[in-house]
Design a protein around this motif. Structure first.
Motif, PDB file in Angstrom:
ATOM      1  N   GLN A  95      20.067   0.418  14.628  1.00  8.65           N
ATOM      2  CA  GLN A  95      20.302   0.861  15.971  1.00  8.65           C
ATOM      3  C   GLN A  95      18.973   1.639  16.395  1.00  8.65           C
ATOM      4  OE1 GLN A  95      21.678  -1.590  17.922  1.00  8.65           O
ATOM      5  NE2 GLN A  95      22.883  -0.250  19.113  1.00  8.65           N
ATOM      6  N   SER A  96      18.621   2.696  15.589  1.00  9.09           N
ATOM      7  CA  SER A  96      17.759   3.665  15.419  1.00  9.09           C
ATOM      8  C   SER A  96      16.284   2.908  15.462  1.00  9.09           C
ATOM      9  CB  SER A  96      17.825   4.713  14.378  1.00  9.09           C
ATOM     10  OG  SER A  96      19.082   5.470  14.401  1.00  9.09           O
ATOM     11  N   LEU A  97      16.238   1.930  14.459  1.00  2.44           N
ATOM     12  CA  LEU A  97      14.970   1.181  14.172  1.00  2.44           C
ATOM     13  C   LEU A  97      14.434   0.454  15.487  1.00  2.44           C
ATOM     14  CD1 LEU A  97      15.424   0.182  10.713  1.00  2.44           C
ATOM     15  CD2 LEU A  97      13.786   1.685  11.476  1.00  2.44           C
ATOM     16  N   LEU A  98      15.738  -0.115  16.121  1.00  7.48           N
ATOM     17  CA  LEU A  98      15.358  -0.896  17.297  1.00  7.48           C
ATOM     18  C   LEU A  98      15.074   0.186  18.397  1.00  7.48           C
ATOM     19  CD1 LEU A  98      18.002  -3.523  16.844  1.00  7.48           C
ATOM     20  CD2 LEU A  98      15.426  -3.809  16.583  1.00  7.48           C
ATOM     21  N   ALA A  99      15.931   0.972  18.770  1.00  9.19           N
ATOM     22  CA  ALA A  99      15.841   1.724  20.017  1.00  9.19           C
ATOM     23  C   ALA A  99      14.891   2.904  19.936  1.00  9.19           C
ATOM     24  CB  ALA A  99      17.226   2.476  20.330  1.00  9.19           C
ATOM     25  N   LEU A 100      14.558   3.466  18.677  1.00 12.31           N
ATOM     26  CA  LEU A 100      13.425   4.407  18.590  1.00 12.31           C
ATOM     27  C   LEU A 100      12.122   4.202  17.937  1.00 12.31           C
ATOM     28  CD1 LEU A 100      15.952   7.121  17.468  1.00 12.31           C
ATOM     29  CD2 LEU A 100      14.977   6.822  19.845  1.00 12.31           C
ATOM     30  N   GLY A 101      12.116   2.667  17.834  1.00 11.40           N
ATOM     31  CA  GLY A 101      10.817   2.307  17.440  1.00 11.40           C
ATOM     32  C   GLY A 101       9.579   2.799  18.064  1.00 11.40           C
ATOM     33  N   GLY A 102       9.718   2.617  19.360  1.00  6.28           N
ATOM     34  CA  GLY A 102       8.542   2.887  20.275  1.00  6.28           C
ATOM     35  C   GLY A 102       8.151   4.404  20.312  1.00  6.28           C
TER      36      GLY A 102
ATOM     37  N   LEU B  46      19.369  12.542   9.496  1.00 11.63           N
ATOM     38  CA  LEU B  46      20.273  11.108   9.756  1.00 11.63           C
ATOM     39  C   LEU B  46      19.748  10.157  10.837  1.00 11.63           C
ATOM     40  CD1 LEU B  46      23.181  11.973  12.195  1.00 11.63           C
ATOM     41  CD2 LEU B  46      21.868  14.146  11.123  1.00 11.63           C
ATOM     42  N   SER B  47      20.223   9.063  10.661  1.00 13.43           N
ATOM     43  CA  SER B  47      19.911   8.065  11.760  1.00 13.43           C
ATOM     44  C   SER B  47      18.608   8.316  12.293  1.00 13.43           C
ATOM     45  CB  SER B  47      21.009   8.201  12.881  1.00 13.43           C
ATOM     46  OG  SER B  47      22.225   8.187  12.510  1.00 13.43           O
ATOM     47  N   GLY B  48      18.316   8.568  13.571  1.00 17.30           N
ATOM     48  CA  GLY B  48      17.000   8.247  14.204  1.00 17.30           C
ATOM     49  C   GLY B  48      16.355   9.596  13.790  1.00 17.30           C
ATOM     50  N   ALA B  49      15.993  10.008  12.628  1.00 11.01           N
ATOM     51  CA  ALA B  49      15.405  11.265  12.391  1.00 11.01           C
ATOM     52  C   ALA B  49      13.901  11.173  12.825  1.00 11.01           C
ATOM     53  CB  ALA B  49      15.723  11.665  10.977  1.00 11.01           C
ATOM     54  N   ILE B  50      13.556  11.403  13.830  1.00 12.64           N
ATOM     55  CA  ILE B  50      11.918  11.498  14.197  1.00 12.64           C
ATOM     56  C   ILE B  50      11.437  12.963  14.209  1.00 12.64           C
ATOM     57  CG2 ILE B  50      10.350  11.355  16.064  1.00 12.64           C
ATOM     58  CD1 ILE B  50      12.308   9.483  17.441  1.00 12.64           C
ATOM     59  N   THR B  51      10.398  12.948  13.217  1.00 17.04           N
ATOM     60  CA  THR B  51       9.812  14.514  12.935  1.00 17.04           C
ATOM     61  C   THR B  51       8.522  14.343  13.533  1.00 17.04           C
ATOM     62  OG1 THR B  51       8.964  13.632  10.721  1.00 17.04           O
ATOM     63  CG2 THR B  51      11.183  14.911  10.931  1.00 17.04           C
ATOM     64  N   LYS B  52       7.568  13.160  13.619  1.00 19.42           N
ATOM     65  CA  LYS B  52       6.183  13.363  13.943  1.00 19.42           C
ATOM     66  C   LYS B  52       6.209  13.698  15.480  1.00 19.42           C
ATOM     67  CE  LYS B  52       2.040  10.388  14.061  1.00 19.42           C
ATOM     68  NZ  LYS B  52       1.356   9.316  13.778  1.00 19.42           N
TER      69      LYS B  52
ATOM     70  N   LEU C 202      23.148  -9.096  13.905  1.00 16.80           N
ATOM     71  CA  LEU C 202      22.259 -10.220  14.151  1.00 16.80           C
ATOM     72  C   LEU C 202      21.142  -9.962  14.995  1.00 16.80           C
ATOM     73  CD1 LEU C 202      24.905 -13.123  14.616  1.00 16.80           C
ATOM     74  CD2 LEU C 202      23.631 -12.548  12.711  1.00 16.80           C
ATOM     75  N   TRP C 203      21.327  -8.788  15.663  1.00 12.15           N
ATOM     76  CA  TRP C 203      20.212  -8.212  16.398  1.00 12.15           C
ATOM     77  C   TRP C 203      18.996  -7.690  15.452  1.00 12.15           C
ATOM     78  CZ3 TRP C 203      24.852  -5.808  16.587  1.00 12.15           C
ATOM     79  CH2 TRP C 203      24.847  -4.386  15.880  1.00 12.15           C
ATOM     80  N   PHE C 204      19.273  -7.411  14.194  1.00 16.19           N
ATOM     81  CA  PHE C 204      18.242  -7.113  13.330  1.00 16.19           C
ATOM     82  C   PHE C 204      17.667  -8.031  12.484  1.00 16.19           C
ATOM     83  CE2 PHE C 204      16.821  -4.588   9.367  1.00 16.19           C
ATOM     84  CZ  PHE C 204      16.222  -3.705   9.808  1.00 16.19           C
ATOM     85  N   ARG C 205      16.860  -8.934  12.942  1.00 19.34           N
ATOM     86  CA  ARG C 205      16.314  -9.936  12.436  1.00 19.34           C
ATOM     87  C   ARG C 205      15.143  -9.471  11.331  1.00 19.34           C
ATOM     88  NH1 ARG C 205      19.844 -12.815  11.814  1.00 19.34           N
ATOM     89  NH2 ARG C 205      18.503 -14.592  11.297  1.00 19.34           N
ATOM     90  N   ARG C 206      15.461  -8.717  10.525  1.00 21.55           N
ATOM     91  CA  ARG C 206      14.463  -8.263   9.402  1.00 21.55           C
ATOM     92  C   ARG C 206      15.541  -8.251   8.093  1.00 21.55           C
ATOM     93  NH1 ARG C 206      12.538  -3.061  12.439  1.00 21.55           N
ATOM     94  NH2 ARG C 206      11.449  -2.761  10.423  1.00 21.55           N
ATOM     95  N   ARG C 207      14.598  -8.195   7.180  1.00 21.02           N
ATOM     96  CA  ARG C 207      15.144  -7.805   5.747  1.00 21.02           C
ATOM     97  C   ARG C 207      15.342  -6.269   5.766  1.00 21.02           C
ATOM     98  NH1 ARG C 207      11.300  -7.902   2.401  1.00 21.02           N
ATOM     99  NH2 ARG C 207       9.576  -8.300   3.780  1.00 21.02           N
ATOM    100  N   PRO C 208      16.627  -5.765   5.383  1.00 18.12           N
ATOM    101  CA  PRO C 208      16.777  -4.245   5.207  1.00 18.12           C
ATOM    102  C   PRO C 208      15.774  -3.756   4.316  1.00 18.12           C
ATOM    103  CG  PRO C 208      18.837  -5.597   4.890  1.00 18.12           C
ATOM    104  CD  PRO C 208      17.639  -6.628   5.130  1.00 18.12           C
ATOM    105  N   GLN C 209      15.242  -4.097   3.191  1.00 19.39           N
ATOM    106  CA  GLN C 209      14.306  -3.628   2.270  1.00 19.39           C
ATOM    107  C   GLN C 209      13.141  -3.154   3.196  1.00 19.39           C
ATOM    108  OE1 GLN C 209      13.006  -5.381  -1.545  1.00 19.39           O
ATOM    109  NE2 GLN C 209      15.092  -5.563  -2.153  1.00 19.39           N
TER     110      GLN C 209
END
Length: 493
Positions: A342-349, A314-320, A390-397
């Motif tokens: 939120q997960s894509l923005l907060a855990l992208g790094g 679920l959510s920010g599922a980091i495995t690497k 609005l903070w997610f200025r990307r396409r969901p796809q």
């Protein structure tokens, strides 16, 4: 001279007054005729609009057009993070209308009194569970069954009537009309799948639940799990409009919900994991549900997790980088529109730049509210979100890359969410003026969904405060296997 001028002005005044009255009479005499002739014109316009090609069907990838099944996850929100439209204007009721005269809204349909009294205890006891000779309302293989409710706390009735007799039109139910969560006599009425497959695993969760004095009163084995075009119609809208999202459709935009859900074809079998087994198989379906709690750090549970038939994340599922502790496989990924952005923005790094990918991954979308339907609309149109998040200025796809297939994107049914809330995760917040902001965590929703789909469930990384007692009780009764950090005894001095 002035005498004649006065006479002329006086005559002109009466002529103008006569013309005004004549026009007034003509206007109000012809108005009903104009309204009567307007209907066929509007009907023709709607017919022409319905023949136009739906823009949502031209932007999806080729595979995505075949079938569409979606589901989304919900998160516990703070008061400050909730949409202000759902928390402002809370008013205490000074005058309570009688239940006999309170009629809830049915915005698109027939008048029907729904502010009903609770089901009498004697009547509730006479109702039976599905599969045990129970009777219900069947629509396309789905039976709506009323089951005996648990103890319920009746909320104060709304301060304004649902039916406006002056204007002869119905008003929509609003969360601000209630000072605590409203309770209806059909609170425990859910949609069931009468065609659900039955597990032949002798050690299945469903078998254990039927033998548990505690769980057998709570667990509903054949509940409808997924929302799709076959489970959305006007009567279902009117029933579910009495419950606030994610447990129903209250305050949602009917046109938006209908426009989105109609693109998700019926799920052939709600018990989709059982359907994947060979006919007559007695195999037990094993599932690992992996939370994101730090309890898995240095646990070396990765290999054990991957050994299950299916793995839920679920959510920010980091495995690497954490493979030894959390494993590598993902079969189901649960989320809400809020949790995924939120997960894509907060855990992208930290490496979470997209959802788990793969041809065998199914996506479980727990529909939290309006923003989730707006997310789905943008996903179907392959557009950027413009109304919410609005903070997610990307396409969901973009979050799904090229592997998105809508036949593996499942929407979780509001009845499932309400069942989980009513029977397993009831919160005291629901009995307060802040009732509207309550959301079970995505992890809790995912784990309890796994109990509906799997025979044997193991939970890893679950240390959610407030739900620990529930997970421990399920573990102690042998319903699930809960990973707990080994207790290291201190050496004696």
């Amino acid at each position: 001279f002035y005498y004649y001028l006065f006479i002329i002005i006086f005559i002109l005044f009466f002529i103008l007054l006569f013309l005004f009255i004549l026009l007034f009479i003509i206007y109000y005499t012809e108005a009903p005729l104009a309204q009567a002739t307007a209907h066929p014109t509007q009907k023709d316009t709607r017919a022409e609009a319905s023949e136009k090609k739906d823009p949502m069907q031209v932007t999806l990838p080729p595979k995505a057009r075949d079938r569409t099944v979606a589901s989304d996850g919900a998160e516990t929100l703070s008061l400050s993070s909730q949409d202000p439209r759902t928390i402002k204007g809370k008013q205490d009721q000074k005058k309570e209308p009688t239940a006999a005269r309170t009629e809830p809204p049915k915005p698109q349909g027939k008048a029907q009194a729904t502010a009903r009294t609770p089901v009498p205890k004697s009547q509730a006891e006479a109702l039976t569970m599905p599969g045990a000779g129970s009777r219900g309302r069947t629509v396309k293989g789905v039976t709506t069954v009323v089951v005996p409710p648990r103890e319920t706390v009746r909320a104060t009735p709304p301060s304004t009537p649902f039916w406006n007799r002056t204007t002869e039109r119905k008003l929509s139910l609003q969360a601000t009309n209630f000072k605590s969560e409203p309770q209806w006599d059909f609170e425990e009425q859910y949609s069931f799948d009468t065609r659900a497959l039955q597990s032949s695993c002798p050690d299945s969760v469903k078998v254990k639940a039927s033998k548990s004095p505690w769980l057998q009163k709570l667990f509903l084995a054949n509940l409808t799990l997924f929302l799709d075009s076959d489970h959305f119609n006007q009567s279902e809208w009117e029933r579910l409009e009495h419950f606030a999202p994610p447990f129903g459709f209250m305050e949602l935009n009917h046109s938006l919900v209908q426009k989105v859900v109609k693109h998700f074809p019926p799920v052939p079998q709600q018990q989709l994991l059982l359907a994947a087994l060979p006919p007559g198989s007695s195999q037990c379906i094993t599932c690992a549900v992996v939370g994101n709690g730090g309890i898995l750090n240095n646990s070396h549970m990765g290999q054990e997790i991957d050994s299950h038939n299916y793995v839920f994340r679920l959510s920010g599922a980091i495995t690497k980088g954490y493979e030894q502790d959390v494993g590598t496989r993902t079969s189901f990924y649960g989320f809400t529109a809020f949790s995924i952005t939120q997960s894509l923005l907060a855990l992208g790094g930290r490496g979470f730049r997209h959802v788990p990918l793969g041809k065998d991954v199914r996506y479980l979308h727990f529909l939290e509210g309006t923003r989730d339907y707006e997310w789905l609309e943008a996903l179907l149109l392959n557009q950027t979100l413009v109304k919410s998040l609005l903070w997610f200025r990307r396409r969901p796809q973009e979050a799904f890359r090229e592997s998105l297939r809508m036949d593996r994107y499942l929407l979780m049914h509001p009845d499932l969410m309400r069942y989980i809330k009513n029977r397993f995760l009831r919160s005291k917040t629901l009995d307060t003026k802040h009732w509207r902001i309550y959301r079970p965590t995505t992890g809790a929703l995912l784990l309890l969904t796994a109990l509906q789909l799997c025979d044997q469930v193991s939970a890893y990384g679950f240390i959610t405060e407030g739900h620990e007692t529930l997970w421990k009780r399920l573990h102690d009764e042998g319903i699930i296997r809960l990973y707990q950090r080994p207790v290291i005894s201190k050496p004696k001095m």
